[in-house]
Design an enzyme around this catalytic site. Structure first.
Site, PDB file in Angstrom:
ATOM      1  N   GLU A  35       0.883  -1.164   0.000  1.00 17.24           N
ATOM      2  CA  GLU A  35       0.000   0.000   0.000  1.00 17.24           C
ATOM      3  C   GLU A  35       0.925   1.219   0.000  1.00 17.24           C
ATOM      4  OE1 GLU A  35      -2.735   0.238   3.284  1.00 17.24           O
ATOM      5  OE2 GLU A  35      -3.530   2.142   2.542  1.00 17.24           O
ATOM      6  N   ARG A 260       5.181 -12.864   9.758  1.00 16.68           N
ATOM      7  CA  ARG A 260       5.852 -11.616   9.420  1.00 16.68           C
ATOM      8  C   ARG A 260       7.205 -11.549  10.119  1.00 16.68           C
ATOM      9  NH1 ARG A 260       2.389  -7.662   9.500  1.00 16.68           N
ATOM     10  NH2 ARG A 260       3.797  -5.948   9.880  1.00 16.68           N
ATOM     11  N   LYS A 270       4.748   0.583   9.274  1.00 19.38           N
ATOM     12  CA  LYS A 270       4.783   1.851   8.550  1.00 19.38           C
ATOM     13  C   LYS A 270       4.118   2.951   9.353  1.00 19.38           C
ATOM     14  CE  LYS A 270       3.224   0.101   4.709  1.00 19.38           C
ATOM     15  NZ  LYS A 270       2.572  -0.058   3.408  1.00 19.38           N
TER      16      LYS A 270
HETATM   17  P1  ATP Z   1       2.829  -2.227   7.990  1.00 15.42           P
HETATM   18  O1  ATP Z   1       2.036  -3.015   8.982  1.00 15.42           O
HETATM   19  O2  ATP Z   1       4.258  -2.071   8.329  1.00 15.42           O
HETATM   20  O3  ATP Z   1       2.186  -0.941   7.592  1.00 15.42           O
HETATM   21  P2  ATP Z   1       1.615  -3.518   5.855  1.00 15.42           P
HETATM   22  O4  ATP Z   1       1.408  -4.966   5.950  1.00 15.42           O
HETATM   23  O5  ATP Z   1       0.461  -2.645   6.113  1.00 15.42           O
HETATM   24  O6  ATP Z   1       2.853  -3.131   6.714  1.00 15.42           O
HETATM   25  P3  ATP Z   1       1.626  -3.395   3.048  1.00 15.42           P
HETATM   26  O7  ATP Z   1       2.094  -2.303   2.184  1.00 15.42           O
HETATM   27  O8  ATP Z   1       0.185  -3.676   3.127  1.00 15.42           O
HETATM   28  O9  ATP Z   1       2.198  -3.091   4.493  1.00 15.42           O
HETATM   29  O10 ATP Z   1       2.448  -4.714   2.796  1.00 15.42           O
HETATM   30  C1  ATP Z   1       2.877  -5.184   1.543  1.00 15.42           C
HETATM   31  C2  ATP Z   1       3.280  -6.616   1.717  1.00 15.42           C
HETATM   32  O11 ATP Z   1       4.379  -6.729   2.614  1.00 15.42           O
HETATM   33  C3  ATP Z   1       2.150  -7.433   2.303  1.00 15.42           C
HETATM   34  O12 ATP Z   1       1.994  -8.605   1.544  1.00 15.42           O
HETATM   35  C4  ATP Z   1       2.584  -7.717   3.698  1.00 15.42           C
HETATM   36  O13 ATP Z   1       2.095  -8.949   4.126  1.00 15.42           O
HETATM   37  C5  ATP Z   1       4.101  -7.698   3.595  1.00 15.42           C
HETATM   38  N1  ATP Z   1       4.706  -7.309   4.868  1.00 15.42           N
HETATM   39  C6  ATP Z   1       4.493  -6.182   5.563  1.00 15.42           C
HETATM   40  N2  ATP Z   1       5.171  -6.191   6.722  1.00 15.42           N
HETATM   41  C7  ATP Z   1       5.849  -7.362   6.771  1.00 15.42           C
HETATM   42  C8  ATP Z   1       6.739  -7.975   7.710  1.00 15.42           C
HETATM   43  N3  ATP Z   1       7.070  -7.380   8.855  1.00 15.42           N
HETATM   44  N4  ATP Z   1       7.240  -9.186   7.401  1.00 15.42           N
HETATM   45  C9  ATP Z   1       6.916  -9.786   6.247  1.00 15.42           C
HETATM   46  N5  ATP Z   1       6.093  -9.274   5.321  1.00 15.42           N
HETATM   47  C10 ATP Z   1       5.556  -8.075   5.568  1.00 15.42           C
HETATM   48 MG    MG Z   2      -1.337  -2.611   5.183  1.00 13.66          MG
END
Ligand code: ATP
Ligand code: MG
Length: 557
Positions: A35, A260, A270
């Site tokens: 995102e 994760r 983020k």
């Molecule tokens: P955050 O919680 O840090 O905002 P998010 O999951 O909202 O991260 P996205 O942009 O939605 O961020 O994530 C893009 C991809 O990265 C998703 O498929 C998510 O599952 C993966 N991802 C995000 N954080 C992690 C992590 N700590 N370890 C592994 N994969 C991750």
């Molecule tokens: Mg997200």
């Protein structure tokens, strides 16, 4: 492209092997779906390496798809940074796509759901929906708007789209089962109203699809075979499958979840990283203390080190926290033979060698990297005045201190033995400089067989020394594990107030042509990177990537 072998502990690879073997899928198609609401972090790197490497291993493809369904938080700045970071990590996407490109199709599929009696417009507020959702032990209550006619729903949904209602006034909900043991299946919201300008579609839309509705459709439209996400989406999988089926998508993608990445003493979301940037706790998303890809890059991490790290941590279905020293181990390993090992003095103390001729400068020669002679040699000037590290001298040494103290002799790396005979202080008693003598017989490389010394210290010749700033970092988070925020304490209260120390010192003149992002091992100090933001024509600024040694031992499989 560089493809690391994923670890044997990667259960996803076994699933793919099985799917190819049984003919369930012909070609592997994955996607990385960020995102664009912030910069990528090392957790995303795990997902990137996983998605791209798995597909590449089986000659498949990977899309970079921006999951841009929430215009309130998204920005093109983030889109650009994400593209840069994925490329920098060494991966090239098959197609670059935006979820917002499918808004028309998503809308059409929503109409299909309404016509099938599988979705309805609900007038309850967000708060009322939450209250009527029930709990893990109690079923939810049905919305009074649940049994609206198809015609009424079509009409209201169109009017939602046309902007006749205010934010939050109405939503489109799936009609599934308010008594489902899975709360995600209790008539989840599919569309919400948000009068906001979207970075891609502008003001065309004022209704936006929710993640749980949009994501499966995006995967299905693109022909994704293995939709890999983190474990918190496990309970959403039945809804994912419901959306694909009820929207009558031709291609059926499958969702798989993995744990994760969490790292000790590291803020890894983020949302929180954005708070650190907005509150100016750090100097931007690329602050070298940040676990963002851009922060790690500026700190001096290499794509190779990050990919090796991601391969080594493996892919599992159980949550764990990785020791941050493991990441450090991989950058040391990567740089060990690649970079030269000059001398730098971070906290300088002036030494005058009283028996060395005034005005004379001699050139000594040293290897750039003793473990890798291929890097060649470097010239090191030596003269009557040098700098040594403050902590390499003590007026009153504790037991077992083998460095410089009055009456003691040490070896200057690549040069001579020196012996301290005087300590010069200012009026307040602070040491200003120390006076030593050197022994011309002890020149390094001459095979001097006389007396031995116990200490060897680094130094920099004073007249040709290049002034430099050294930025030394510590972890951002005081606690090993990230804590949930509660009412009166936020994660900001757990931030290490001493995560940055800035020192003014010197480097040897062989670094005169050092450019931003050049990396070095400063002997006895650690690995350093020339900072691209603060370095100017007149001033070298170094980020300490990592110190030299760590107690961390990487387990061999
Ligand atoms: P955050 O919680 O840090 O905002 P998010 O999951 O909202 O991260 P996205 O942009 O939605 O961020 O994530 C893009 C991809 O990265 C998703 O498929 C998510 O599952 C993966 N991802 C995000 N954080 C992690 C992590 N700590 N370890 C592994 N994969 C991750
Ligand atoms: Mg997200």
């Amino acid at each position: 492209m560089n493809v690391e072998k994923s670890q044997s502990s990667n259960f996803l690879r076994n699933i793919i092997l099985e799917d190819l073997h049984t003919g369930k899928v012909k070609e592997i198609y994955t996607r990385f779906p960020p995102e664009p609401n912030g910069y990528l972090h090392i957790g995303h790197a795990k997902s990137i390496c996983l998605n791209f490497s798995l597909a590449a291993e089986f000659n498949g493809k990977t899309n970079l798809r921006f999951d841009d369904t929430n215009p309130l938080k998204e920005d093109v700045e983030y889109v650009e940074s994400i593209k840069e970071d994925v490329r920098w990590l060494g991966f090239e996407w098959d197609e670059l796509l935006f979820a917002s490109d499918y808004f028309d199709e998503m809308y059409e599929r929503a109409i299909l759901l309404i016509k099938k009696g599988k979705a309805y417009v609900c007038d309850l507020s967000a708060e009322e929906i939450r209250k009527t959702r029930g709990t893990l032990t109690e079923p939810g209550t049905e919305s009074p708007y649940r049994n609206r006619s198809v015609e009424e729903n079509l009409d209201l949904f169109e009017r939602m789209k046309n902007g006749e209602f205010k934010d939050g006034e109405r939503v489109l909900r799936a009609k599934i089962d308010m008594a489902s043991p899975n709360i995600n299946m209790r008539d989840p919201v599919l569309y919400r109203i948000a009068h906001a300008t979207h970075h891609n579609t502008g003001d065309k839309w004022c209704i936006y699809p929710m993640y749980d509705y949009a994501h499966p459709l995006e995967d299905a439209i693109e022909g994704i075979t293995h939709s890999i996400c983190t474990l918190e989406f496990e309970d959403h999988r039945p809804l994912y499958d419901w959306v694909v089926e009820e929207c009558e998508m031709e291609h059926v993608p499958r969702q798989y979840e993995f744990a994760r990445l969490n790292i000790t003493n590291t803020v890894m979301s983020k949302r929180r990283l954005k708070v650190l940037v907005d509150e100016k706790v750090v100097d931007g998303w690329d602050d070298p203390r940040m676990p963002t890809i851009s922060g790690l890059r500026r700190r001096g991490y290499t794509p190779e080190a990050i990919r090796e790290f991601c391969a080594a941590i493996g892919v599992a279905r159980s949550e764990s926290v990785v020791d941050h020293r493991m990441l450090e181990h991989f950058i040391r390993e990567d740089l060990k033979l690649k970079v030269s090992r000059p001398m730098a003095v971070i906290r300088p103390l002036k030494v005058v060698i009283t028996n060395y001729p005034e005005g004379q400068v001699e050139m000594l020669e040293g290897e750039k990297n003793k473990e890798n002679p291929e890097l060649g040699k470097r010239q090191i000037p030596f003269s009557r005045e040098i700098y040594i590290e403050e902590e390499d001298f003590m007026e009153v040494p504790p037991p077992k201190y083998h460095r410089l103290y009055p009456g003691n002799e040490v070896r200057l790396m690549e040069a001579y033995f020196i012996k301290c005979h005087d300590v010069i202080k200012d009026e307040e008693g602070n040491i200003v400089e120390i006076h030593c003598t050197y022994d011309p017989e002890t020149k390094s490389g001459t095979g001097f067989k006389g007396r031995k010394v116990k200490g060897t210290i680094h130094w920099v010749e004073a007249s040709q020394a290049i002034p430099a700033e050294f930025r030394l970092y510590d972890t951002l988070l005081l606690d090993e594990e990230e804590q949930e925020d509660d009412e009166d304490i936020t994660f900001l209260d757990h931030i290490n107030p001493n995560s940055l120390e800035v020192c003014q010192g010197f480097v040897e003149p062989s670094l005169k042509d050092a450019k931003p992002q050049d990396k070095f091992q400063f002997v006895r100090q650690g690995y350093f990177n020339v900072d691209p933001k603060y370095t100017t024509k007149d001033k070298l600024v170094f980020n300490r990537i990592v110190s030299l040694k760590s107690s961390y031992v990487v387990k061999k499989e």
